[in-house]
Design a protein around this motif. Structure first.
Motif, PDB file in Angstrom:
ATOM      1  N   ALA A  25      32.954 -55.141 -39.133  1.00 41.87           N
ATOM      2  CA  ALA A  25      32.956 -55.971 -37.935  1.00 41.87           C
ATOM      3  C   ALA A  25      33.945 -55.927 -36.930  1.00 41.87           C
ATOM      4  O   ALA A  25      33.609 -55.728 -35.771  1.00 41.87           O
ATOM      5  N   ALA A  26      35.299 -55.473 -37.407  1.00 42.30           N
ATOM      6  CA  ALA A  26      36.262 -55.314 -36.512  1.00 42.30           C
ATOM      7  C   ALA A  26      36.358 -54.088 -35.775  1.00 42.30           C
ATOM      8  O   ALA A  26      36.498 -54.079 -34.690  1.00 42.30           O
ATOM      9  N   ILE A  27      35.773 -52.954 -36.134  1.00 43.19           N
ATOM     10  CA  ILE A  27      35.667 -51.684 -35.351  1.00 43.19           C
ATOM     11  C   ILE A  27      34.718 -51.607 -34.127  1.00 43.19           C
ATOM     12  O   ILE A  27      35.150 -51.369 -32.981  1.00 43.19           O
ATOM     13  N   PRO A  28      33.615 -52.103 -34.158  1.00 45.60           N
ATOM     14  CA  PRO A  28      32.622 -52.275 -33.111  1.00 45.60           C
ATOM     15  C   PRO A  28      33.353 -53.308 -32.063  1.00 45.60           C
ATOM     16  O   PRO A  28      33.000 -53.176 -30.924  1.00 45.60           O
ATOM     17  N   ILE A  33      26.440 -52.940 -42.690  1.00 52.70           N
ATOM     18  CA  ILE A  33      25.810 -52.651 -41.621  1.00 52.70           C
ATOM     19  C   ILE A  33      25.460 -53.983 -40.774  1.00 52.70           C
ATOM     20  O   ILE A  33      25.787 -54.080 -39.506  1.00 52.70           O
ATOM     21  N   LEU A  34      25.136 -55.066 -41.438  1.00 51.96           N
ATOM     22  CA  LEU A  34      24.954 -56.452 -40.687  1.00 51.96           C
ATOM     23  C   LEU A  34      26.283 -56.906 -40.138  1.00 51.96           C
ATOM     24  O   LEU A  34      26.451 -57.499 -38.811  1.00 51.96           O
ATOM     25  N   ALA A  35      27.518 -56.710 -40.889  1.00 47.51           N
ATOM     26  CA  ALA A  35      28.850 -57.188 -40.099  1.00 47.51           C
ATOM     27  C   ALA A  35      29.135 -56.355 -38.956  1.00 47.51           C
ATOM     28  O   ALA A  35      29.594 -56.877 -37.919  1.00 47.51           O
ATOM     29  N   ALA A  36      28.773 -55.201 -38.918  1.00 46.72           N
ATOM     30  CA  ALA A  36      28.879 -54.132 -37.804  1.00 46.72           C
ATOM     31  C   ALA A  36      28.053 -54.805 -36.554  1.00 46.72           C
ATOM     32  O   ALA A  36      28.849 -54.779 -35.522  1.00 46.72           O
ATOM     33  N   LEU A  37      26.951 -55.143 -36.860  1.00 45.46           N
ATOM     34  CA  LEU A  37      26.227 -55.586 -35.761  1.00 45.46           C
ATOM     35  C   LEU A  37      26.496 -56.998 -35.240  1.00 45.46           C
ATOM     36  O   LEU A  37      26.612 -57.128 -33.889  1.00 45.46           O
ATOM     37  N   PHE A  38      27.228 -57.612 -36.090  1.00 44.96           N
ATOM     38  CA  PHE A  38      27.709 -58.922 -35.641  1.00 44.96           C
ATOM     39  C   PHE A  38      28.898 -58.579 -34.798  1.00 44.96           C
ATOM     40  O   PHE A  38      29.194 -59.454 -34.028  1.00 44.96           O
ATOM     41  N   PHE A  94      23.411 -66.124 -24.424  1.00 41.61           N
ATOM     42  CA  PHE A  94      22.224 -66.592 -24.884  1.00 41.61           C
ATOM     43  C   PHE A  94      21.706 -65.367 -25.986  1.00 41.61           C
ATOM     44  O   PHE A  94      21.315 -65.301 -27.195  1.00 41.61           O
ATOM     45  N   LEU A  95      21.919 -64.102 -25.423  1.00 42.24           N
ATOM     46  CA  LEU A  95      21.656 -62.698 -26.001  1.00 42.24           C
ATOM     47  C   LEU A  95      22.490 -62.550 -27.338  1.00 42.24           C
ATOM     48  O   LEU A  95      21.797 -62.139 -28.421  1.00 42.24           O
ATOM     49  N   SER A  96      23.574 -63.007 -27.110  1.00 36.76           N
ATOM     50  CA  SER A  96      24.427 -62.818 -28.511  1.00 36.76           C
ATOM     51  C   SER A  96      24.044 -63.773 -29.376  1.00 36.76           C
ATOM     52  O   SER A  96      23.937 -63.399 -30.618  1.00 36.76           O
ATOM     53  N   ASP A  97      23.533 -65.058 -29.154  1.00 40.06           N
ATOM     54  CA  ASP A  97      23.408 -65.850 -30.204  1.00 40.06           C
ATOM     55  C   ASP A  97      21.986 -65.569 -30.621  1.00 40.06           C
ATOM     56  O   ASP A  97      21.723 -65.561 -31.986  1.00 40.06           O
ATOM     57  N   ILE A  98      21.099 -65.292 -29.976  1.00 39.59           N
ATOM     58  CA  ILE A  98      19.884 -65.187 -30.399  1.00 39.59           C
ATOM     59  C   ILE A  98      19.491 -63.782 -31.128  1.00 39.59           C
ATOM     60  O   ILE A  98      18.767 -63.866 -32.112  1.00 39.59           O
ATOM     61  N   SER A  99      20.446 -62.858 -30.941  1.00 40.94           N
ATOM     62  CA  SER A  99      20.378 -61.540 -31.640  1.00 40.94           C
ATOM     63  C   SER A  99      21.131 -61.742 -33.174  1.00 40.94           C
ATOM     64  O   SER A  99      20.620 -61.163 -34.167  1.00 40.94           O
ATOM     65  N   ARG A 100      22.079 -62.702 -33.284  1.00 38.24           N
ATOM     66  CA  ARG A 100      22.581 -63.137 -34.368  1.00 38.24           C
ATOM     67  C   ARG A 100      21.398 -63.678 -35.370  1.00 38.24           C
ATOM     68  O   ARG A 100      21.272 -63.409 -36.581  1.00 38.24           O
ATOM     69  N   GLY A 106      44.256 -54.479 -31.617  1.00 37.71           N
ATOM     70  CA  GLY A 106      44.360 -53.140 -32.052  1.00 37.71           C
ATOM     71  C   GLY A 106      44.268 -52.613 -33.245  1.00 37.71           C
ATOM     72  O   GLY A 106      43.623 -51.377 -33.836  1.00 37.71           O
ATOM     73  N   LEU A 107      45.344 -53.187 -33.824  1.00 37.66           N
ATOM     74  CA  LEU A 107      45.638 -52.656 -35.217  1.00 37.66           C
ATOM     75  C   LEU A 107      44.855 -53.594 -36.023  1.00 37.66           C
ATOM     76  O   LEU A 107      45.048 -53.395 -37.672  1.00 37.66           O
ATOM     77  N   VAL A 108      44.009 -54.423 -35.837  1.00 36.21           N
ATOM     78  CA  VAL A 108      43.337 -55.414 -36.900  1.00 36.21           C
ATOM     79  C   VAL A 108      42.510 -54.581 -37.977  1.00 36.21           C
ATOM     80  O   VAL A 108      42.335 -54.821 -38.975  1.00 36.21           O
ATOM     81  N   PRO A 109      41.464 -53.734 -37.500  1.00 39.01           N
ATOM     82  CA  PRO A 109      40.993 -52.716 -38.568  1.00 39.01           C
ATOM     83  C   PRO A 109      41.810 -52.032 -39.314  1.00 39.01           C
ATOM     84  O   PRO A 109      41.384 -51.813 -40.353  1.00 39.01           O
TER      85      PRO A 109
END
Length: 418
Positions: free
Chosen positions: A63-66, A117-122, A88-94, A363-366
């Motif tokens: 999730a952190a990288i993207p 994969i789901l985490a990356a999309l989030f 709106f698009l952010s919430d509806i995509s989730r 920046g260093l979180v991932p």
């Protein structure tokens, strides 16, 4: 570029009579808890389907990288397009992603790789929603209302670690994973609908907009001129490395492997995080900090000490109490810093500045997630990692007393005094 549909008398409107701001609060009230309901479900599902704790750490890394790579793009888009539409698009995509997850669970074909994969999309969704949300607040409120408004936004969003894990743990126990993810999807759907009631309009601007690349260069040049923000970002850059990975990965592992508890135990610890954050936000909504810079540094030192003690805990409820104290303290760091950033930034630059702050400071979180996962994989206990990280945070925070600009900054109706 948008401006709230209001007249010059907007300054006379109290925070809680501002229709647009209320709908933003309502959206956050459902969006953030909905996300946490999903998150506790995804965390416990990963812990349940795989005994490899490296995969669990990679859940946060994915999730952190993207999020990190796209935050700058998200800031550019927030400054150039309708922020309401972005949210709106952010919430509806989730919602759509969770519905797909439910399909995999229903067919009993869920794997650790799909959760990654789901985490990356989030994470992609987060990269666009964060700059839009944080740059919209100062467009709906006047400068002298920002600390109070930000505190209320924090109260609303920090209900998420209270309501979210409480609902998540309860519904995992009662209804299983299908129930918890269905609740998350419904809450995010309500949030996306609430956003549509915010009324924003575009300012008419006959000047042709510069290219996104020009916008990016302008934003970076603007950020470099603000020495206070640069110094704070550098501090956060290193502090987040020692805090984010060990805490996010460590607490669920401690609950399952050390405390030998279940999803309700994880919900207890994560709910305590929300309770502490909510109390901190309430306090800051009712007071005005005279020396916010000093408050920030003292808060960071306190946070480091509490974090160190948390690593020494062997009891679920003691850990929950320590975590509550940590998140309360965190509010005395985050809210003043966000407010000074908003007050010292031109409105047309807010999206880029918020994304710059988030991108560089995290920046260093991932890397933190990867390092923590590797240390666990080679046999270092998560408690040892947390204790050592807490000691480093404390030392860095004490060193920040040398930052005179941070110690001197004050918030005023006219902006920031340094």
């Amino acid at each position: 570029m948008e401006a709230a549909l209001s007249n010059p008398e907007k300054i006379k409107i109290p925070v809680f009579k501002n229709r647009n701001f209320l709908f933003l609060l309502i959206s956050a009230l459902f969006s953030a808890p909905g996300y946490y309901v999903y998150l506790i479900g995804a965390e416990w599902l990963m812990l349940s389907i795989s005994d490899n704790r490296f995969f669990f750490g990679m859940l946060f890394f994915a999730a952190a990288i993207p999020r990190l790579l796209l935050l700058t793009t998200g800031g550019l888009i927030a400054d150039r397009f309708n922020k309401r539409t972005i949210l709106f698009l952010s919430d509806i995509s989730r919602v759509i992603l969770i519905v797909i997850l439910l399909g995999f669970i229903w067919s009993d074909s869920i794997t650790a790789w799909y959760l990654l994969i789901l985490a990356a999309l989030f994470g992609i969704s987060d990269a666009f929603s964060y700059p839009a949300l944080n740059s919209m607040t100062p467009m709906l409120l006047e400068e002298e209302q920002l600390q109070r408004g930000n505190s209320f936004m924090q109260m609303t969003t920090q209900v998420s670690p209270i309501l979210g894990p409480a609902l998540g743990g309860t519904f995992i126990a009662l209804l299983g994973f299908k129930g918890v993810f269905l609740i998350a999807a419904i809450m995010l759907l309500i949030a996306s609908i609430a956003v549509l009631f915010i009324r924003l309009k575009e300012e008419k601007n006959e000047v042709e907009k510069p290219s996104p690349w020009s916008d990016l260069k302008e934003g970076l040049a603007y950020a470099r001129k603000n020495e206070l923000v640069v110094s704070v970002v550098i501090m956060a850059f290193f502090l987040n490395f020692f805090f984010s990975g060990p805490l996010a990965i460590g607490l669920p592992i401690m609950v399952k492997d050390i405390f030998q508890s279940d999803a309700v135990g994880l919900a207890t610890v994560q709910t305590s995080m929300g309770i502490g954050a909510l109390i901190g936000a309430i306090i800051l909504a009712t007071i005005t900090l005279k020396k916010p810079g000093v408050t920030v540094i003292v808060g960071l030192i306190t946070l480091g000490v509490l974090y160190t003690i948390t690593g020494l805990s062997y009891h679920l409820y003691v850990t929950a109490g320590l975590v509550a104290a940590m998140t309360l303290t965190t509010q005395f760091v985050n809210i003043p810093l966000i407010t000074v950033l908003q007050q010292s930034t031109e409105k047309k630059m807010l999206g880029r500045m918020m994304s710059f702050f988030m991108t560089v400071s995290t920046g260093l979180v991932p890397v933190s997630f990867v390092v923590t996962s590797i240390l666990i994989a080679v046999g270092v206990s998560i408690q040892t990692i947390i204790v050592c990280s807490g000691m480093v945070i404390t030392l860095i925070s004490i060193y920040m007393f040398r930052n005179k600009k941070l110690l001197r900054f004050t918030l005023s109706k006219e902006g920031v005094s340094r």
